[in-house]
Design a protein around this motif. Sequence first.
Motif, PDB file in Angstrom:
ATOM      1  N   SER A 149       0.835  -1.205   0.000  1.00 10.11           N
ATOM      2  CA  SER A 149       0.000   0.000   0.000  1.00 10.11           C
ATOM      3  C   SER A 149       0.866   1.249   0.000  1.00 10.11           C
ATOM      4  O   SER A 149       0.594   2.223  -0.709  1.00 10.11           O
ATOM      5  N   THR A 150       1.916   1.239   0.809  1.00  6.68           N
ATOM      6  CA  THR A 150       2.826   2.382   0.876  1.00  6.68           C
ATOM      7  C   THR A 150       3.559   2.563  -0.440  1.00  6.68           C
ATOM      8  O   THR A 150       3.755   3.690  -0.912  1.00  6.68           O
ATOM      9  N   ARG A 151       3.965   1.443  -1.050  1.00 10.90           N
ATOM     10  CA  ARG A 151       4.682   1.506  -2.324  1.00 10.90           C
ATOM     11  C   ARG A 151       3.806   2.127  -3.413  1.00 10.90           C
ATOM     12  O   ARG A 151       4.282   2.933  -4.208  1.00 10.90           O
ATOM     13  N   ALA A 152       2.531   1.764  -3.421  1.00 11.17           N
ATOM     14  CA  ALA A 152       1.619   2.333  -4.416  1.00 11.17           C
ATOM     15  C   ALA A 152       1.531   3.845  -4.251  1.00 11.17           C
ATOM     16  O   ALA A 152       1.502   4.594  -5.231  1.00 11.17           O
ATOM     17  N   LEU A 153       1.518   4.299  -2.998  1.00  6.80           N
ATOM     18  CA  LEU A 153       1.490   5.728  -2.721  1.00  6.80           C
ATOM     19  C   LEU A 153       2.772   6.399  -3.209  1.00  6.80           C
ATOM     20  O   LEU A 153       2.741   7.420  -3.896  1.00  6.80           O
ATOM     21  N   VAL A 154       3.908   5.794  -2.859  1.00  6.68           N
ATOM     22  CA  VAL A 154       5.202   6.371  -3.221  1.00  6.68           C
ATOM     23  C   VAL A 154       5.390   6.417  -4.730  1.00  6.68           C
ATOM     24  O   VAL A 154       5.806   7.432  -5.291  1.00  6.68           O
ATOM     25  N   THR A 155       5.085   5.328  -5.414  1.00  7.89           N
ATOM     26  CA  THR A 155       5.282   5.297  -6.866  1.00  7.89           C
ATOM     27  C   THR A 155       4.312   6.245  -7.568  1.00  7.89           C
ATOM     28  O   THR A 155       4.641   6.836  -8.593  1.00  7.89           O
ATOM     29  N   GLY A 156       3.126   6.411  -6.982  1.00  5.71           N
ATOM     30  CA  GLY A 156       2.171   7.354  -7.562  1.00  5.71           C
ATOM     31  C   GLY A 156       2.699   8.775  -7.483  1.00  5.71           C
ATOM     32  O   GLY A 156       2.631   9.537  -8.451  1.00  5.71           O
ATOM     33  N   GLY A 159       5.746   9.190  -9.820  1.00  6.36           N
ATOM     34  CA  GLY A 159       5.362   9.301 -11.220  1.00  6.36           C
ATOM     35  C   GLY A 159       4.967  10.710 -11.606  1.00  6.36           C
ATOM     36  O   GLY A 159       5.159  11.142 -12.749  1.00  6.36           O
ATOM     37  N   VAL A 160       4.433  11.455 -10.648  1.00  4.49           N
ATOM     38  CA  VAL A 160       4.021  12.836 -10.907  1.00  4.49           C
ATOM     39  C   VAL A 160       5.201  13.685 -11.339  1.00  4.49           C
ATOM     40  O   VAL A 160       5.077  14.594 -12.158  1.00  4.49           O
ATOM     41  N   VAL A 161       6.391  13.398 -10.780  1.00  2.48           N
ATOM     42  CA  VAL A 161       7.566  14.212 -11.106  1.00  2.48           C
ATOM     43  C   VAL A 161       8.528  13.471 -12.031  1.00  2.48           C
ATOM     44  O   VAL A 161       9.692  13.825 -12.143  1.00  2.48           O
ATOM     45  N   GLY A 162       8.053  12.421 -12.652  1.00  2.76           N
ATOM     46  CA  GLY A 162       8.853  11.734 -13.654  1.00  2.76           C
ATOM     47  C   GLY A 162       9.846  10.726 -13.130  1.00  2.76           C
ATOM     48  O   GLY A 162      10.726  10.280 -13.868  1.00  2.76           O
ATOM     49  N   VAL A 163       9.750  10.336 -11.857  1.00  7.23           N
ATOM     50  CA  VAL A 163      10.631   9.314 -11.298  1.00  7.23           C
ATOM     51  C   VAL A 163       9.880   7.986 -11.326  1.00  7.23           C
ATOM     52  O   VAL A 163       8.820   7.852 -10.724  1.00  7.23           O
ATOM     53  N   THR A 164      10.417   7.006 -12.009  1.00  6.77           N
ATOM     54  CA  THR A 164       9.688   5.739 -12.180  1.00  6.77           C
ATOM     55  C   THR A 164      10.499   4.537 -11.711  1.00  6.77           C
ATOM     56  O   THR A 164      10.360   3.437 -12.241  1.00  6.77           O
ATOM     57  N   ALA A 169      11.467   2.094  -4.839  1.00  2.29           N
ATOM     58  CA  ALA A 169      10.285   2.294  -4.003  1.00  2.29           C
ATOM     59  C   ALA A 169       9.922   1.013  -3.266  1.00  2.29           C
ATOM     60  O   ALA A 169       9.578   1.036  -2.084  1.00  2.29           O
ATOM     61  N   ASP A 170      10.023  -0.110  -3.965  1.00  2.00           N
ATOM     62  CA  ASP A 170       9.698  -1.400  -3.358  1.00  2.00           C
ATOM     63  C   ASP A 170      10.646  -1.705  -2.202  1.00  2.00           C
ATOM     64  O   ASP A 170      10.217  -2.076  -1.102  1.00  2.00           O
ATOM     65  N   THR A 171      11.946  -1.543  -2.447  1.00  4.70           N
ATOM     66  CA  THR A 171      12.939  -1.824  -1.406  1.00  4.70           C
ATOM     67  C   THR A 171      12.792  -0.865  -0.239  1.00  4.70           C
ATOM     68  O   THR A 171      12.848  -1.271   0.930  1.00  4.70           O
ATOM     69  N   MET A 172      12.589   0.407  -0.547  1.00  9.11           N
ATOM     70  CA  MET A 172      12.482   1.426   0.499  1.00  9.11           C
ATOM     71  C   MET A 172      11.283   1.172   1.404  1.00  9.11           C
ATOM     72  O   MET A 172      11.416   1.176   2.637  1.00  9.11           O
ATOM     73  N   THR A 173      10.101   0.963   0.818  1.00 12.92           N
ATOM     74  CA  THR A 173       8.903   0.795   1.633  1.00 12.92           C
ATOM     75  C   THR A 173       8.965  -0.482   2.470  1.00 12.92           C
ATOM     76  O   THR A 173       8.587  -0.479   3.644  1.00 12.92           O
ATOM     77  N   PHE A 174       9.467  -1.564   1.882  1.00 12.41           N
ATOM     78  CA  PHE A 174       9.555  -2.807   2.656  1.00 12.41           C
ATOM     79  C   PHE A 174      10.549  -2.648   3.801  1.00 12.41           C
ATOM     80  O   PHE A 174      10.311  -3.121   4.917  1.00 12.41           O
ATOM     81  N   ALA A 175      11.657  -1.968   3.541  1.00 15.31           N
ATOM     82  CA  ALA A 175      12.664  -1.748   4.589  1.00 15.31           C
ATOM     83  C   ALA A 175      12.071  -0.938   5.743  1.00 15.31           C
ATOM     84  O   ALA A 175      12.277  -1.270   6.922  1.00 15.31           O
ATOM     85  N   ILE A 176      11.328   0.109   5.414  1.00 11.16           N
ATOM     86  CA  ILE A 176      10.756   0.965   6.455  1.00 11.16           C
ATOM     87  C   ILE A 176       9.706   0.206   7.263  1.00 11.16           C
ATOM     88  O   ILE A 176       9.707   0.230   8.502  1.00 11.16           O
ATOM     89  N   VAL A 177       8.810  -0.487   6.574  1.00 12.61           N
ATOM     90  CA  VAL A 177       7.725  -1.186   7.266  1.00 12.61           C
ATOM     91  C   VAL A 177       8.261  -2.319   8.138  1.00 12.61           C
ATOM     92  O   VAL A 177       7.864  -2.464   9.298  1.00 12.61           O
TER      93      VAL A 177
END
Length: 240
Positions: A149-156, A159-164, A169-177
């Motif tokens: 859920s967090t990853r979907a938020l982060v990637t969304g 994407g707004v600023v062109g970072v894909t 994002a997957d590694t970061m969110t899993f590490a934090i959670v």
Amino acid sequence: MSSTASHSSSAVSGRQARWQPHNDSRRERIVLAAVELIEQAPAGVEVPIIQIAEYAGLAKSVVYRQFAGRDELDRRIRSEIADRFVADIEDALDIAEGSIHEILVRTIGGVVTWIQDHPRLHEFLRTGPSETDPDIDAMSALIATIAGSTRALVTGLAGVVGVTDEASADTMTFAIVSMTEATVTRWANDPEPALTRDQLIEEVASYAWHVVDGVARRHGLNLDPEQQLTEIITQLVAGN
């Protein structure tokens, strides 16, 4: 297939369909009764099926008609507990209000509160798999769900600023959670923790922020943790 056999099969299917809401209701009563009893039970004590049945106002035989055995019932209980945990944490993850720091503190505070308020349920989550994925333990599945859920938020937002870079994002969110859950669990199980509740939340939030900040800087983004997240998004879009 003969017309007689076809008619018989249809009749059976019809009876099953009529009874399904009744069976679903009974399953829910059993699971909710089990969750309440687990909350009340001392640490490490298993609640017997006969007690669950009595609390639900049903015969023990009804429980065994609704669930193939204790393992299936326990998996369903863990799924119910995980759903409650996720619902509470996702409410805290609302990005419409607050700075990055406030959102991190609010979310981590939600994890701390849930684990403090439901120690037996949290303990039970760690005892085996859930209904949704019998191949992994329920806590790992829960962490993956929240991270997703967090990853979907982060990637969304990215994407707004062109970072894909979804891998980051997957590694970061899993590490934090996973870091948050493990750290809070260790603190909650410590009879004499070195940090107060508020100190723990701020400490873990700072760790999470440094992870977010590091990933953002690697993509050329300088974020202010105290600025409203919606304002940051607006500025990033305007400058993109």
